[in-house]
Write a protein that holds these residues in place. Sequence first.
Motif, PDB file in Angstrom:
ATOM      1  N   PHE A  64      33.795  22.317  51.879  1.00 39.34           N
ATOM      2  CA  PHE A  64      32.677  21.910  51.032  1.00 39.34           C
ATOM      3  C   PHE A  64      32.397  20.417  51.192  1.00 39.34           C
ATOM      4  N   ARG A  65      31.132  20.110  51.065  1.00 37.43           N
ATOM      5  CA  ARG A  65      30.676  18.727  51.041  1.00 37.43           C
ATOM      6  C   ARG A  65      30.718  18.252  49.593  1.00 37.43           C
ATOM      7  N   LEU A  66      31.208  17.053  49.386  1.00 36.18           N
ATOM      8  CA  LEU A  66      31.345  16.508  48.040  1.00 36.18           C
ATOM      9  C   LEU A  66      30.488  15.246  47.917  1.00 36.18           C
ATOM     10  N   GLU A  67      29.588  15.227  46.926  1.00 35.91           N
ATOM     11  CA  GLU A  67      28.707  14.088  46.698  1.00 35.91           C
ATOM     12  C   GLU A  67      28.738  13.700  45.222  1.00 35.91           C
ATOM     13  N   SER A  68      28.506  12.412  44.960  1.00 39.80           N
ATOM     14  CA  SER A  68      28.572  11.925  43.595  1.00 39.80           C
ATOM     15  C   SER A  68      27.605  10.767  43.421  1.00 39.80           C
ATOM     16  N   TRP A  69      27.045  10.648  42.217  1.00 40.04           N
ATOM     17  CA  TRP A  69      26.167   9.523  41.902  1.00 40.04           C
ATOM     18  C   TRP A  69      26.190   9.293  40.392  1.00 40.04           C
ATOM     19  N   GLY A  70      25.806   8.110  40.005  1.00 40.84           N
ATOM     20  CA  GLY A  70      25.787   7.767  38.593  1.00 40.84           C
ATOM     21  C   GLY A  70      24.488   8.189  37.938  1.00 40.84           C
ATOM     22  N   THR A  71      24.602   8.623  36.680  1.00 38.36           N
ATOM     23  CA  THR A  71      23.417   8.976  35.906  1.00 38.36           C
ATOM     24  C   THR A  71      23.222   8.057  34.710  1.00 38.36           C
ATOM     25  N   SER A  72      24.237   7.266  34.383  1.00 37.08           N
ATOM     26  CA  SER A  72      24.141   6.271  33.316  1.00 37.08           C
ATOM     27  C   SER A  72      25.254   5.262  33.548  1.00 37.08           C
ATOM     28  N   ALA A  73      25.445   4.360  32.600  1.00 37.62           N
ATOM     29  CA  ALA A  73      26.402   3.272  32.802  1.00 37.62           C
ATOM     30  C   ALA A  73      27.805   3.769  33.120  1.00 37.62           C
ATOM     31  N   HIS A  74      28.246   4.818  32.416  1.00 39.36           N
ATOM     32  CA  HIS A  74      29.621   5.304  32.554  1.00 39.36           C
ATOM     33  C   HIS A  74      29.712   6.703  33.147  1.00 39.36           C
ATOM     34  N   ARG A  75      28.611   7.375  33.358  1.00 41.14           N
ATOM     35  CA  ARG A  75      28.640   8.798  33.703  1.00 41.14           C
ATOM     36  C   ARG A  75      28.376   9.009  35.197  1.00 41.14           C
ATOM     37  N   MET A  76      29.217   9.876  35.813  1.00 33.86           N
ATOM     38  CA  MET A  76      29.089  10.224  37.227  1.00 33.86           C
ATOM     39  C   MET A  76      28.988  11.736  37.376  1.00 33.86           C
ATOM     40  N   VAL A  77      28.337  12.162  38.451  1.00 34.73           N
ATOM     41  CA  VAL A  77      28.182  13.568  38.805  1.00 34.73           C
ATOM     42  C   VAL A  77      29.088  13.888  39.984  1.00 34.73           C
ATOM     43  N   ALA A  78      29.696  15.077  39.980  1.00 34.96           N
ATOM     44  CA  ALA A  78      30.359  15.636  41.165  1.00 34.96           C
ATOM     45  C   ALA A  78      29.554  16.853  41.601  1.00 34.96           C
ATOM     46  N   TYR A  79      29.078  16.848  42.850  1.00 43.84           N
ATOM     47  CA  TYR A  79      28.179  17.881  43.369  1.00 43.84           C
ATOM     48  C   TYR A  79      28.809  18.446  44.637  1.00 43.84           C
ATOM     49  N   SER A  80      29.174  19.731  44.605  1.00 40.16           N
ATOM     50  CA  SER A  80      29.869  20.361  45.739  1.00 40.16           C
ATOM     51  C   SER A  80      29.033  21.507  46.285  1.00 40.16           C
ATOM     52  N   THR A  81      28.901  21.562  47.614  1.00 42.33           N
ATOM     53  CA  THR A  81      28.224  22.673  48.285  1.00 42.33           C
ATOM     54  C   THR A  81      29.216  23.318  49.246  1.00 42.33           C
ATOM     55  N   PHE A  82      29.432  24.646  49.076  1.00 44.43           N
ATOM     56  CA  PHE A  82      30.522  25.361  49.744  1.00 44.43           C
ATOM     57  C   PHE A  82      30.032  26.127  50.966  1.00 44.43           C
ATOM     58  N   SER A  83      30.965  26.348  51.873  1.00 42.34           N
ATOM     59  CA  SER A  83      30.734  27.217  53.028  1.00 42.34           C
ATOM     60  C   SER A  83      32.040  27.926  53.345  1.00 42.34           C
ATOM     61  N   GLY A  84      31.948  29.055  54.072  1.00 40.93           N
ATOM     62  CA  GLY A  84      33.152  29.772  54.485  1.00 40.93           C
ATOM     63  C   GLY A  84      33.727  30.672  53.416  1.00 40.93           C
ATOM     64  N   ALA A  85      32.987  30.923  52.349  1.00 40.50           N
ATOM     65  CA  ALA A  85      33.434  31.834  51.299  1.00 40.50           C
ATOM     66  C   ALA A  85      32.202  32.466  50.672  1.00 40.50           C
ATOM     67  N   THR A  86      32.393  33.634  50.054  1.00 39.00           N
ATOM     68  CA  THR A  86      31.252  34.345  49.471  1.00 39.00           C
ATOM     69  C   THR A  86      31.447  34.688  48.007  1.00 39.00           C
ATOM     70  N   GLY A  87      32.653  34.775  47.551  1.00 44.28           N
ATOM     71  CA  GLY A  87      32.918  35.212  46.190  1.00 44.28           C
ATOM     72  C   GLY A  87      33.127  34.063  45.231  1.00 44.28           C
ATOM     73  N   PRO A  88      33.632  34.370  44.054  1.00 47.77           N
ATOM     74  CA  PRO A  88      33.911  33.331  43.059  1.00 47.77           C
ATOM     75  C   PRO A  88      35.077  32.447  43.490  1.00 47.77           C
ATOM     76  N   LEU A  89      34.994  31.196  43.117  1.00 54.31           N
ATOM     77  CA  LEU A  89      36.036  30.225  43.424  1.00 54.31           C
ATOM     78  C   LEU A  89      36.558  29.624  42.122  1.00 54.31           C
ATOM     79  N   SER A  90      37.834  29.317  42.102  1.00 48.25           N
ATOM     80  CA  SER A  90      38.408  28.544  41.009  1.00 48.25           C
ATOM     81  C   SER A  90      38.437  27.081  41.455  1.00 48.25           C
ATOM     82  N   VAL A  91      37.767  26.225  40.679  1.00 45.71           N
ATOM     83  CA  VAL A  91      37.601  24.830  41.098  1.00 45.71           C
ATOM     84  C   VAL A  91      38.180  23.908  40.025  1.00 45.71           C
ATOM     85  N   THR A  92      39.018  22.971  40.475  1.00 38.83           N
ATOM     86  CA  THR A  92      39.565  21.941  39.593  1.00 38.83           C
ATOM     87  C   THR A  92      39.048  20.584  40.060  1.00 38.83           C
ATOM     88  N   ILE A  93      38.493  19.825  39.130  1.00 39.38           N
ATOM     89  CA  ILE A  93      37.974  18.493  39.439  1.00 39.38           C
ATOM     90  C   ILE A  93      38.849  17.472  38.737  1.00 39.38           C
TER      91      ILE A  93
END
Length: 506
Positions: free
Chosen positions: A44-73
């Motif tokens: 997966f590709r992992l991208e992040s950007w700020g939306t306010s002074a203290h807040r950040m986004v984690a944005y993941s786009t997956f490949s090589g799988a089709t079903g549900p994933l368990s994700v820990t950030i």
Amino acid sequence: MDPATAEASGAEVFSTPADRTVRSTVPSAQNRAASAADGQDLAFRLESWGTSAHRMVAYSTFSGATGPLSVTISWGDGTTDTVTADASEPLFRDHAYAEVGAYTIIVTATDPATNTQAVNKVTVKTMGSDFTPHAPLRLLDTRNGTGQAQGKVPAYGGASLKITGNGSIPDGVTAVVLNLTVTNTTSSGHILAWGTGRDRPDMSSINYAPGETVPNLVIMPVGRDGYVNLDNRGWESVDLIADVTGYFTQTASNGYTSLSPTRFVDTREGQGTAKGQVVGQGSFGVQVAGVGGVPKGATAVSLNVTVTNPREAGHLTVHPSGQAAPTASNLNFTAGQTVANSVIVPVGPDGRITVRNGSWQGTDVVIDVNGFYTPDSKAAYVPSRYGPSRLLDTRKTGTPLAARDYMHLLYAPNVEAHAVNVTVTNTTGVGFLSVAPDPNTPEQYENGTATPPARPVASTLNWIAGKTAANLVQTTPGDKGMVAFWNQGWQDADLLIDYYGHYAAN
């Protein structure tokens, strides 16, 4: 919002490509004959950007799988989120950090169908920056060659001023507090301060006329190269002076807390000091920490300082107590002039600041406090994503700011304060501008149910007929994010508002 949209909006996007994914067999499944992590393609590709002074986004786009994933950030500050994600859809999560700074976000995705675990990480920086006070220090004086070769800044020329490495200013500074002064002017024009690496904005930092010496405070983004640009947008050469009193970095330091403008000093009334003008070459101390809403432990205060009734030309210097007055000045004045300037000044170890009259004759001084910086204050500074920009110019709208009236602007919820440069021009009489919170909502103005807020008494800038005056203001919005700009004079005047950034705790 996706990364492309975030980048288009001016946000800095931090990213790590999918080929940096590290795969392994799920630990609990290592002894199962069916596990074959090396043969799986989960990434997966992992991208992040700020939306306010203290807040950040984690944005993941997956490949090589089709079903549900368990994700820990793992957000890098000791906190984690665990969610179930659909491998066919991007995963969008956001997080608010308690402190500004740099963090490493680690995302671990587990595919239960193949017992495959994939890990990727990205290092990010919050949008918000904290303030570090700096003892007033002169970085530029073209009259004597401080900061660059001696000589005036030519007409429609500029000076490139190095910020980092001067005094105790480190690399990685996001913005700097500078008191700019233009002097030895022979024509009208304006000075524009702006960060290197950006397009030149359509705005002004200081306006001047022939023979004037004019100061103004700016909170200016610093380019990645550690420089800011100072352009002379006039037809004749001028001298420029720049004094630093603090800077912002993405390292936990001092946040900001705004106050309703509170009068600490008025020498005409004997408020905050002895009654009577400050004598020529004289000074007085002001207790600020532990007084009037400013807590003990404040490291710096945000002020609006006004000189009135001066007997001759001179300058005023505001500095921390316990040290000699620096060569830096905060505002310059001529005989009989009433002039204001914003000041952000470090507080001395005894909780006091010192005010020195650099004139040879007496003057009255008025000081209003509108905010303070402490390690416990949570609001961090967020510069405008596109650099300083013009929000309003009533010369273009054709509707000046009416006499004894106000206009509302700057709708933005959840903001501690806005940093804006206000300019009044095309004046035909004497007056002053006040900037204060507006309790109304945009909807109330739209449907005609807004109630005019109480008229403030504190002034942000003063003017006389035919003069253009400017000043920085760190203004507190109302509960719904609105700010009122009051013309306290008896004649209409044009108002210009240039936006620098804002402070926010979230």
